[in-house]
Motif scaffolding. Structure first.
Motif, PDB file in Angstrom:
ATOM      1  N   TRP A 117     -17.504  11.030  23.604  1.00  0.00           N
ATOM      2  CA  TRP A 117     -16.929  12.515  23.639  1.00  0.00           C
ATOM      3  C   TRP A 117     -15.397  12.303  23.788  1.00  0.00           C
ATOM      4  N   LYS A 118     -14.813  11.354  24.158  1.00  0.00           N
ATOM      5  CA  LYS A 118     -13.284  11.228  23.837  1.00  0.00           C
ATOM      6  C   LYS A 118     -12.955  10.695  22.531  1.00  0.00           C
ATOM      7  N   SER A 119     -13.739   9.978  21.863  1.00  0.00           N
ATOM      8  CA  SER A 119     -13.608   9.684  20.687  1.00  0.00           C
ATOM      9  C   SER A 119     -13.716  10.570  19.608  1.00  0.00           C
ATOM     10  N   THR A 120     -14.562  11.564  19.679  1.00  0.00           N
ATOM     11  CA  THR A 120     -14.794  12.899  18.742  1.00  0.00           C
ATOM     12  C   THR A 120     -14.069  14.079  19.391  1.00  0.00           C
ATOM     13  N   LEU A 121     -13.180  13.985  20.435  1.00  0.00           N
ATOM     14  CA  LEU A 121     -12.432  14.846  20.963  1.00  0.00           C
ATOM     15  C   LEU A 121     -11.695  16.078  19.923  1.00  0.00           C
ATOM     16  N   ILE A 122     -11.394  15.191  18.696  1.00  0.00           N
ATOM     17  CA  ILE A 122     -10.434  15.934  17.704  1.00  0.00           C
ATOM     18  C   ILE A 122     -11.395  16.940  16.919  1.00  0.00           C
ATOM     19  N   ILE A 123     -12.545  16.516  16.690  1.00  0.00           N
ATOM     20  CA  ILE A 123     -13.268  17.347  15.826  1.00  0.00           C
ATOM     21  C   ILE A 123     -13.783  18.467  16.622  1.00  0.00           C
ATOM     22  N   TRP A 124     -14.142  18.512  18.088  1.00  0.00           N
ATOM     23  CA  TRP A 124     -14.468  19.568  18.832  1.00  0.00           C
ATOM     24  C   TRP A 124     -13.201  20.535  18.964  1.00  0.00           C
ATOM     25  N   ALA A 125     -12.086  19.997  19.359  1.00  0.00           N
ATOM     26  CA  ALA A 125     -10.694  20.642  19.567  1.00  0.00           C
ATOM     27  C   ALA A 125     -10.571  21.533  18.114  1.00  0.00           C
ATOM     28  N   MET A 126     -10.790  20.938  16.999  1.00  0.00           N
ATOM     29  CA  MET A 126     -10.461  21.280  15.654  1.00  0.00           C
ATOM     30  C   MET A 126     -11.377  22.881  15.522  1.00  0.00           C
ATOM     31  N   LEU A 127     -12.550  22.535  15.803  1.00  0.00           N
ATOM     32  CA  LEU A 127     -13.530  23.683  15.823  1.00  0.00           C
ATOM     33  C   LEU A 127     -13.252  24.783  16.808  1.00  0.00           C
TER      34      LEU A 127
END
Length: 439
Positions: A193-203
């Motif tokens: 979840w921490k590693s993929t935070l950027i994509i969720w934050a972008m969306l």
């Protein structure tokens, strides 16, 4: 810089050279894809917008960027360093492009070809050992800090985003609130979840922006109906060589930083997964990075580098197999031929891109500060001068108004007007000349 704790190989579900079952391999590949795509979109959109006002040309640029990233990733996994390490556009080359916006595109990517060629020679001929001596820990720390600080003017312009129909103060408030939420969430997340935070934050950031502000005020980069679903990009190559000596020198400094980034990424992941024959892996990896920067120069896009984001993904999935990146490379390759998909992925408001880039650069600053803290006498005045002066000087140069830099001699403008280059020259002089240890 390389402070990654070692994990015992038996703790991994799949080792470096083990192949997971097809279904699991695809799932792992999608996880890597979720990390890679936002980095390509964020950096690619900044450079594409600086080159072209035409939305179609910007999408074409992103197509080429997806293609070069896919090709480099596939070659690295099977013939290069052969490590579970993602690739993407180099943020340090973003500095070289934005700081030399007055130069022609042909000149920039001619310099990219030359920088990539020298990097290839360094990897293939053994120059690596000689170059390493120029970069003791303090110099590496300053270079990492300079990458973050000299990007601040670009980040500021993205956050303020003039011309979008929304006032700059409102954009600034949105950015501060978004950044506060992002930092708060990142403190409690762990693993994948921490590693993929950027994509969720972008969306999520884009969705909130569209809800808060009028959609009419958002630059959608053209009508989706005007974007073809499938299209090739094997045209408009940057084959018109244009040699600007000062610009080439400026880019060579950014390639020194790219070399450090590449080297550190491979060493950190290699130590984590227990890879053997690291010197040979690094030589092959740097050689492939150099070759792909040559290709990027011919295609007219920003060159790629190996990213240091991989350890978090490896630790969370307990999968160290390099073959999990093959599906990622294939999917990136397929995306490069679908402009409509890239158009959809690229509809991110500039303020969201700027805020995410600011967040990403925080990790860069943290790494630099950690290196300084772990060095000998971190609070000494010598460190204060060697670290502080180049960073401050580079930041001041980066914020000089265009009217001031226009007054520099045209031949020297790409060097004297580039805060990153000035900062790197300053730290090398301070480290190896003024504060050089006698004996």
């Amino acid at each position: 810089m390389l402070g990654v704790s070692l994990l015992d190989k038996p703790s991994y579900r799949y080792g470096l050279d083990e192949r997971p079952p097809l279904g699991e391999n695809l799932i792992f590949g999608l996880q890597w894809l979720a990390i890679t795509v936002p980095l390509i979109i964020i950096l690619g959109k900044i450079v594409a917008a600086s080159h072209f006002a035409d939305p179609a040309a910007q999408i074409l640029y992103l197509q080429k960027l997806f293609f070069t990233t896919a090709v480099m990733l596939l070659i690295q996994v099977y013939r290069g360093h052969r490590l579970p390490l993602i690739t993407g556009p180099a943020s340090v080359l973003l500095i070289g492009i934005t700081a030399n916006a007055g130069s022609s595109i042909d000149a920039m990517y001619t310099a990219t070809i030359i920088g990539g060629g020298l990097l290839t020679l360094a990897g293939a001929t053994g120059w690596l050992d000689h170059l390493k001596g120029l970069f003791p820990p303090r110099v590496v720390a300053v270079i990492l800090l300079l990458i973050a600080f000299t990007l601040l003017p670009t980040i500021m312009n993205l956050i303020i985003a003039p011309g979008t129909g929304v006032s700059p103060p409102l954009h600034l408030l949105f950015s501060l609130a978004f950044l506060a939420v992002l930092v708060s969430i990142s403190r409690v997340l762990t693993g994948l979840w921490k590693s993929t935070l950027i994509i969720w934050a972008m969306l999520a950031g884009s969705l909130v922006y569209f809800l808060v502000f009028s959609p009419a005020a958002v630059d959608m980069s053209g009508s989706a109906g005007a974007v073809p679903t499938f299209a090739s990009f094997f045209h408009e190559f940057t084959l018109h060589f244009s040699l600007e000596p000062a610009l080439i020198v400026s880019f060579l400094f950014t390639y020194l930083a790219l070399f450090i980034n590449d080297l550190g990424s491979m060493q950190s992941v290699g130590s984590m997964v227990g890879a053997t024959e690291m010197q040979a892996r690094i030589s092959r990896g740097v050689t492939v990075t150099g070759l792909m920067n040559i290709l990027s120069g011919f295609l007219g896009v920003i060159g790629p580098v190996n990213f240091s984001l991989s350890p978090g993904v490896i630790a969370s999935t307990r999968c160290a197999s390099r073959f999990t990146l093959a599906p990622t490379a294939i999917l990136l390759f397929l995306i490069s031929f679908f402009p409509a998909v890239i158009h959809w992925l690229g509809n991110i408001p500039p303020v969201v891109i700027g805020t995410l880039l600011l967040y990403i650069m925080c990790a860069q600053v943290a790494t630099g500060l950690r290196i300084i803290y772990e060095s000998e006498n971190p609070l000494s005045m010598d460190n204060g001068y060697i670290v502080g002066l180049p960073v401050l000087l580079g930041t001041v140069i980066s914020f000089l108004p265009p009217a001031v830099t226009a007054g520099f001699p045209a031949m020297w403008r790409p060097i004297l007007g580039n805060g990153f280059v000035v900062g790197v020259v300053a730290v090398l002089l301070l480290e190896h000349v003024l504060f050089r240890k006698k004996g």
